[in-house]
Design an enzyme around this catalytic site. Sequence first.
Site, PDB file in Angstrom:
ATOM      1  N   LYS A 143     -19.994  45.410   4.908  1.00 44.51           N
ATOM      2  CA  LYS A 143     -19.362  44.589   3.972  1.00 44.51           C
ATOM      3  C   LYS A 143     -20.548  43.910   3.391  1.00 44.51           C
ATOM      4  O   LYS A 143     -21.234  43.367   4.100  1.00 44.51           O
ATOM      5  CB  LYS A 143     -18.472  43.596   4.683  1.00 44.51           C
ATOM      6  CG  LYS A 143     -17.784  42.791   3.686  1.00 44.51           C
ATOM      7  CD  LYS A 143     -16.765  41.784   4.333  1.00 44.51           C
ATOM      8  CE  LYS A 143     -17.613  40.727   5.195  1.00 44.51           C
ATOM      9  NZ  LYS A 143     -18.069  39.665   3.920  1.00 44.51           N
ATOM     10  N   ASP A 199     -17.317  42.736  -0.968  1.00 43.75           N
ATOM     11  CA  ASP A 199     -16.438  41.515  -0.869  1.00 43.75           C
ATOM     12  C   ASP A 199     -16.858  40.191  -1.891  1.00 43.75           C
ATOM     13  O   ASP A 199     -17.318  39.477  -1.332  1.00 43.75           O
ATOM     14  CB  ASP A 199     -16.645  40.866   0.624  1.00 43.75           C
ATOM     15  CG  ASP A 199     -15.858  39.800   0.901  1.00 43.75           C
ATOM     16  OD1 ASP A 199     -14.880  39.401   0.144  1.00 43.75           O
ATOM     17  OD2 ASP A 199     -16.260  39.122   1.866  1.00 43.75           O
ATOM     18  N   LYS A 232     -14.427  38.904  -4.092  1.00 44.58           N
ATOM     19  CA  LYS A 232     -13.262  38.137  -4.266  1.00 44.58           C
ATOM     20  C   LYS A 232     -13.168  37.722  -5.641  1.00 44.58           C
ATOM     21  O   LYS A 232     -13.077  36.611  -6.225  1.00 44.58           O
ATOM     22  CB  LYS A 232     -13.254  36.881  -3.403  1.00 44.58           C
ATOM     23  CG  LYS A 232     -13.411  37.112  -1.980  1.00 44.58           C
ATOM     24  CD  LYS A 232     -13.581  35.830  -1.225  1.00 44.58           C
ATOM     25  CE  LYS A 232     -13.520  35.788   0.260  1.00 44.58           C
ATOM     26  NZ  LYS A 232     -14.825  36.737   0.705  1.00 44.58           N
ATOM     27  N   ASP A 253     -10.157  35.532 -11.881  1.00 41.58           N
ATOM     28  CA  ASP A 253     -10.387  35.165 -13.338  1.00 41.58           C
ATOM     29  C   ASP A 253      -9.185  35.817 -14.051  1.00 41.58           C
ATOM     30  O   ASP A 253      -8.268  36.209 -13.594  1.00 41.58           O
ATOM     31  CB  ASP A 253     -11.656  35.752 -13.794  1.00 41.58           C
ATOM     32  CG  ASP A 253     -12.591  34.863 -14.614  1.00 41.58           C
ATOM     33  OD1 ASP A 253     -11.989  34.439 -15.635  1.00 41.58           O
ATOM     34  OD2 ASP A 253     -13.677  34.552 -14.446  1.00 41.58           O
ATOM     35  N   THR A 294      -9.332  32.857   6.482  1.00 46.76           N
ATOM     36  CA  THR A 294      -9.004  32.598   7.771  1.00 46.76           C
ATOM     37  C   THR A 294      -9.329  31.201   8.293  1.00 46.76           C
ATOM     38  O   THR A 294      -9.441  30.815   9.507  1.00 46.76           O
ATOM     39  CB  THR A 294      -9.833  33.625   8.745  1.00 46.76           C
ATOM     40  OG1 THR A 294     -11.136  33.782   8.567  1.00 46.76           O
ATOM     41  CG2 THR A 294      -9.346  35.009   8.680  1.00 46.76           C
ATOM     42  N   ARG A 297     -21.002  37.363  12.779  1.00 45.32           N
ATOM     43  CA  ARG A 297     -22.068  36.819  13.562  1.00 45.32           C
ATOM     44  C   ARG A 297     -22.274  37.389  15.042  1.00 45.32           C
ATOM     45  O   ARG A 297     -23.050  37.506  15.584  1.00 45.32           O
ATOM     46  CB  ARG A 297     -21.642  35.472  13.393  1.00 45.32           C
ATOM     47  CG  ARG A 297     -22.079  34.507  12.512  1.00 45.32           C
ATOM     48  CD  ARG A 297     -21.660  33.265  12.149  1.00 45.32           C
ATOM     49  NE  ARG A 297     -20.355  33.300  11.675  1.00 45.32           N
ATOM     50  CZ  ARG A 297     -19.704  32.337  11.144  1.00 45.32           C
ATOM     51  NH1 ARG A 297     -20.159  30.965  11.180  1.00 45.32           N
ATOM     52  NH2 ARG A 297     -18.381  32.201  10.809  1.00 45.32           N
TER      53      ARG A 297
END
Length: 241
Positions: A39, A66, A68, A71, A129, A221
């Site tokens: 990703k 990714d 996002k 617009d 999230t 992470r």
Amino acid sequence: MSLTREQAAGKVMVALDYADAASAERLLSELEGIPCYMKVGMQLFYAAGTTFVEDLKKRGYRVFLDVKMHDIPNTVKGGSNSVTKLGVDMFNVHAAGGAAMMEAAVEGAEAALASGQERPAIIAVTQLTSTSVKVLNEEIGIAGSVEQAVVRYAELAKQAGLNGVVASPLEVEVIKAACGTSFQTVTPGIRPTWAATNDQSRIMTPREALAQGTDYMVIGRPITAAANPREALESIIEELI
């Protein structure tokens, strides 16, 4: 559901949340040979550009870009067209942009397809999230529960012709119930029992998310900040088998 090691690896999207290509390359060298998704988020894409994505594809990785998009429809149509030409396997838009914007993303991708090229999966971000019900109600201004907001956006995304949504693993079952089992769910907020929660507020372990029926799990992470990233990823894959 019993998965092979390769199938389990294919469900993991490693979040390359790095400031530059060199840092990402160090992780890639450690994970070499494991057939997981990669990703590429905004920080790395803005720093390393399209050549980094193209290189990932040349090396055989499946890539989730990714970025996002959110617009006006025409702008998203153009962005969708550009990233499809990059050869990414998946990219996302914000469902909050509305049905016309999501339909424009599909149009832009389809117009960019080269001969024999499969259209990338296009998925919609429902609620992040990190979004709690307090933030949803008092700051974003949407009434009701997070789950209700997520399902409403998922249904809108399906109607617009998208392949699935990004959502917390806690909402996978209700999304599948509302939109069908083939409607894909990409779930951040995945934390193995041995990993820190960090800034995620709606989380599950990899095994729990798989039991909910999620299609892909985004993990950053717990892998990227681990003392031994390869060992961390292998441990997650083992948990899914």
